[in-house]
Design a protein around this motif. Structure first.
Motif, short mmCIF file in Angstrom:
data_model
loop_
_atom_site.label_atom_id
_atom_site.label_comp_id
_atom_site.label_asym_id
_atom_site.label_seq_id
_atom_site.Cartn_x
_atom_site.Cartn_y
_atom_site.Cartn_z
N VAL A 118 27.38 -69.76 -37.50
CA VAL A 118 28.17 -68.87 -36.64
C VAL A 118 27.96 -69.25 -35.18
O VAL A 118 26.83 -69.44 -34.74
CB VAL A 118 27.77 -67.39 -36.82
N HIS A 159 36.16 -57.23 -31.76
CA HIS A 159 37.15 -58.26 -31.38
C HIS A 159 38.59 -57.80 -31.60
O HIS A 159 39.50 -58.22 -30.92
CB HIS A 159 36.89 -59.56 -32.14
N PHE A 191 24.86 -57.25 -37.05
CA PHE A 191 25.27 -58.64 -36.82
C PHE A 191 26.00 -59.23 -38.02
O PHE A 191 25.89 -60.41 -38.33
CB PHE A 191 24.07 -59.54 -36.48
N GLN A 192 26.71 -58.38 -38.74
CA GLN A 192 27.55 -58.90 -39.82
C GLN A 192 28.91 -59.24 -39.24
O GLN A 192 29.29 -58.75 -38.18
CB GLN A 192 27.73 -57.83 -40.91
N LEU A 195 33.95 -58.38 -35.78
CA LEU A 195 35.40 -58.24 -35.83
C LEU A 195 35.87 -56.87 -35.37
O LEU A 195 36.92 -56.74 -34.74
CB LEU A 195 35.92 -58.52 -37.25
N THR A 199 37.22 -69.08 -33.88
CA THR A 199 36.50 -68.54 -32.73
C THR A 199 34.99 -68.56 -32.99
O THR A 199 34.20 -68.92 -32.12
CB THR A 199 36.95 -67.09 -32.43
N CYS A 200 34.60 -68.19 -34.17
CA CYS A 200 33.17 -68.09 -34.49
C CYS A 200 32.67 -69.13 -35.49
O CYS A 200 31.48 -69.32 -35.64
CB CYS A 200 32.85 -66.70 -35.04
N HIS A 201 33.59 -69.77 -36.20
CA HIS A 201 33.19 -70.83 -37.14
C HIS A 201 33.85 -72.11 -36.68
O HIS A 201 35.02 -72.32 -36.94
CB HIS A 201 33.63 -70.48 -38.57
N LEU A 206 40.88 -63.64 -30.84
CA LEU A 206 39.46 -63.33 -31.03
C LEU A 206 39.09 -63.15 -32.50
O LEU A 206 37.92 -63.23 -32.85
CB LEU A 206 39.08 -62.06 -30.27
N ILE A 207 40.07 -62.84 -33.35
CA ILE A 207 39.72 -62.68 -34.77
C ILE A 207 40.07 -63.93 -35.58
O ILE A 207 39.91 -63.96 -36.79
CB ILE A 207 40.38 -61.42 -35.40
N ASP A 208 40.52 -64.97 -34.89
CA ASP A 208 40.78 -66.25 -35.55
C ASP A 208 39.45 -66.84 -36.04
O ASP A 208 38.47 -66.86 -35.30
CB ASP A 208 41.44 -67.19 -34.54
N CYS A 209 39.44 -67.33 -37.28
CA CYS A 209 38.20 -67.87 -37.86
C CYS A 209 37.51 -68.88 -36.95
O CYS A 209 36.29 -68.91 -36.83
CB CYS A 209 38.47 -68.54 -39.19
C1 HEC Z 1 33.98 -62.70 -34.25
C2 HEC Z 1 33.31 -63.69 -35.01
C3 HEC Z 1 33.82 -64.09 -36.39
C4 HEC Z 1 35.10 -64.38 -36.76
C5 HEC Z 1 36.36 -64.34 -35.91
C6 HEC Z 1 35.04 -64.78 -38.15
N1 HEC Z 1 33.74 -64.72 -38.59
FE1 HEC Z 1 33.07 -65.25 -40.46
N2 HEC Z 1 31.17 -64.70 -39.93
C7 HEC Z 1 30.81 -64.19 -38.70
C8 HEC Z 1 29.41 -63.82 -38.75
C9 HEC Z 1 28.59 -63.22 -37.61
C10 HEC Z 1 28.94 -64.14 -40.04
C11 HEC Z 1 27.52 -63.98 -40.59
C12 HEC Z 1 27.42 -62.71 -41.38
C13 HEC Z 1 26.03 -62.38 -41.86
O1 HEC Z 1 25.07 -63.07 -41.55
O2 HEC Z 1 25.94 -61.37 -42.58
C14 HEC Z 1 30.09 -64.68 -40.77
C15 HEC Z 1 30.05 -65.14 -42.09
C16 HEC Z 1 31.11 -65.71 -42.74
C17 HEC Z 1 31.04 -66.25 -44.09
C18 HEC Z 1 29.81 -66.31 -44.96
C19 HEC Z 1 29.83 -65.27 -46.04
C20 HEC Z 1 29.70 -63.88 -45.55
O3 HEC Z 1 30.69 -63.12 -45.67
O4 HEC Z 1 28.63 -63.50 -45.03
C21 HEC Z 1 32.30 -66.72 -44.40
C22 HEC Z 1 32.74 -67.38 -45.70
C23 HEC Z 1 33.15 -66.45 -43.24
N3 HEC Z 1 32.39 -65.85 -42.27
C24 HEC Z 1 34.49 -66.76 -43.18
C25 HEC Z 1 35.35 -66.39 -42.15
C26 HEC Z 1 36.81 -66.56 -42.18
C27 HEC Z 1 37.59 -67.15 -43.32
C28 HEC Z 1 37.27 -66.09 -40.97
C29 HEC Z 1 38.71 -65.96 -40.50
C30 HEC Z 1 39.54 -65.10 -41.29
C31 HEC Z 1 36.09 -65.63 -40.19
N4 HEC Z 1 34.97 -65.83 -40.96
C32 HEC Z 1 36.16 -65.15 -38.91
C33 HEC Z 1 31.61 -64.06 -37.58
C34 HEC Z 1 32.97 -64.29 -37.55
#
Ligand code: HEC
Ligand code: HEC
Ligand code: HEC
Ligand code: HEC
Ligand code: HEC
Length: 222
Positions: free
Chosen positions: A126, A168, A159-160, A165, A219-221, A214-217
């Motif tokens: 992240v 955001h 911090f999940q 989101l 942004t954080c991945h 800001l909610i686009d994947c």
């Molecule tokens: C604002 C930041 C942010 C955005 C935007 C975001 N994520 Fe995440 N994502 C995180 C964080 C923080 C974690 C770690 C969660 C944890 O440790 O419990 C995470 C974890 C995950 C994981 C690991 C499994 C889980 O659920 O813990 C996946 C798969 C994932 N994200 C996919 C996506 C996808 C697909 C999108 C777009 C639709 C997305 N993320 C958008 C912040 C974000």
């Protein structure tokens, strides 16, 4: 010849299978609850530290600003932890012989940083950046809680992903004047939302904040 599968054995088999299904469903429910419980999110947990450093004492009582120790929080992704000589600006004068501070003196003498145990941490996949949040006026207290009341630092928020989101999607109500980001007590502001109703909206426009991005994947991945 004795019957192998009697009628009652059949009933027992059915009951047994039903039980297995129920236990399995129960496990799933339990795990679901577990992921939300503090065991998994670590909210409120403290860790043993090499030195029992107290934010309650240094921030709450002495009034030292966060940026005195977390110097890079405004300009980089990381807030950073203070190098030992920052502690020594004061502790070469006060509490100089205290046994509690022995690891601090040793760290200074040997040049080895104090091995603080982290409580606020994201998985490596992240991407997070302090400076952008600070420059938009998201206060420390929103994400780290009342550290000025914590004798030992505890994680304040889960911090999940859904926590990130939630803001955001609609950050307006969380924005504050950016010269006050380290202020801990916003209760006066929160008591009179009508006085500040417009502030968040104006800042959203001024900083060109677009929740859709800001909610686009990515942004954080990244
Ligand atoms: C604002 C930041 C942010 C955005 C935007 C975001 N994520 Fe995440 N994502 C995180 C964080 C923080 C974690 C770690 C969660 C944890 O440790 O419990 C995470 C974890 C995950 C994981 C690991 C499994 C889980 O659920 O813990 C996946 C798969 C994932 N994200 C996919 C996506 C996808 C697909 C999108 C777009 C639709 C997305 N993320 C958008 C912040 C974000
Ligand atoms: C600006 C001055 C200042 C700085 C910088 C500072 N301290 Fe302190 N610290 C104090 C004072 C003053 C006390 C005594 C408070 C009292 O007893 O009322 C104290 C007390 C302590 C104590 C005793 C326990 C407690 O909280 O009362 C520890 C441990 C400690 N400091 C560790 C540290 C560490 C580690 C650092 C560096 C990360 C640090 N301090 C940086 C001023 C400072
Ligand atoms: C006198 C120095 C000092 C000041 C001032 C200070 N901190 Fe800290 N902070 C530390 C030290 C040392 C640690 C590592 C030990 C610990 O976790 O308590 C730390 C740890 C943290 C952590 C946990 C990091 C992690 O992942 O373990 C957070 C969050 C934090 N500080 C936030 C703040 C905020 C917010 C403020 C201002 C309201 C602040 N700090 C003021 C010295 C300071
Ligand atoms: C939008 C939420 C948010 C805000 C606002 C925020 N932090 Fe953080 N902070 C985090 C997250 C998330 C982490 C964990 C980062 C990681 O592990 O990559 C963190 C980690 C830290 C750490 C551990 C060291 C580091 O750099 O990773 C310190 C110290 C810290 N924050 C201090 C502060 C201070 C001081 C402020 C206010 C000036 C602040 N934070 C504002 C979310 C926030
Ligand atoms: C209380 C509100 C709030 C929370 C909680 C929050 N953010 Fe943000 N975040 C913002 C705002 C406001 C911006 C600035 C948007 C802008 O200027 O376009 C931002 C920007 C970002 C950016 C930079 C986007 C870019 O355009 O470069 C990243 C990365 C990010 N956040 C990650 C996270 C992660 C990961 C978390 C959860 C651990 C998180 N944020 C929690 C409010 C928040």
């Amino acid at each position: 010849m004795p019957q192998i599968f009697t009628a009652s054995a059949d009933t027992r088999l059915r009951t047994g299978m039903l039980l297995v299904a129920l236990v399995f469903a129960g496990c799933l429910l339990f795990l679901g609850g577990f992921m939300d419980a503090t065991y998994a999110t670590l909210v409120g947990w403290v860790r043993d530290q090499p030195v029992p450093f107290s934010h309650a004492h240094h921030v709450g009582a002495l009034g030292i600003d966060c940026r005195y120790c977390h110097t890079s929080v405004e300009v980089s992704a990381e807030a950073g932890l203070p190098p030992t000589h920052v502690c020594m600006t004061c502790h070469s004068e006060i509490w100089t012989g205290a046994p509690m501070l022995a690891p601090v003196r040793q760290s200074l003498a040997t040049g080895t940083p104090i091995a603080w145990r982290r409580v606020a941490r994201l998985p490596d996949y992240v991407y997070f950046n302090h400076s952008i949040h600070i420059s938009r006026g998201v206060p420390c207290v929103t994400c780290h809680g009342r550290v000025d009341r914590m004798p030992l630092l505890a994680r304040a928020e889960p911090f999940q992903m859904r926590w990130c989101l939630a803001c955001h999607r609609d950050p307006a109500s969380h924005l504050r004047p950016r010269d006050q980001v380290t202020r801990m007590d916003w209760s006066e502001w929160d008591r009179h939302p009508e006085r500040h109703a417009d502030f968040g909206r104006r800042m959203m426009a001024r900083y060109h904040i677009e929740p859709a991005k800001l909610i686009d994947c990515s942004t954080c991945h990244r």
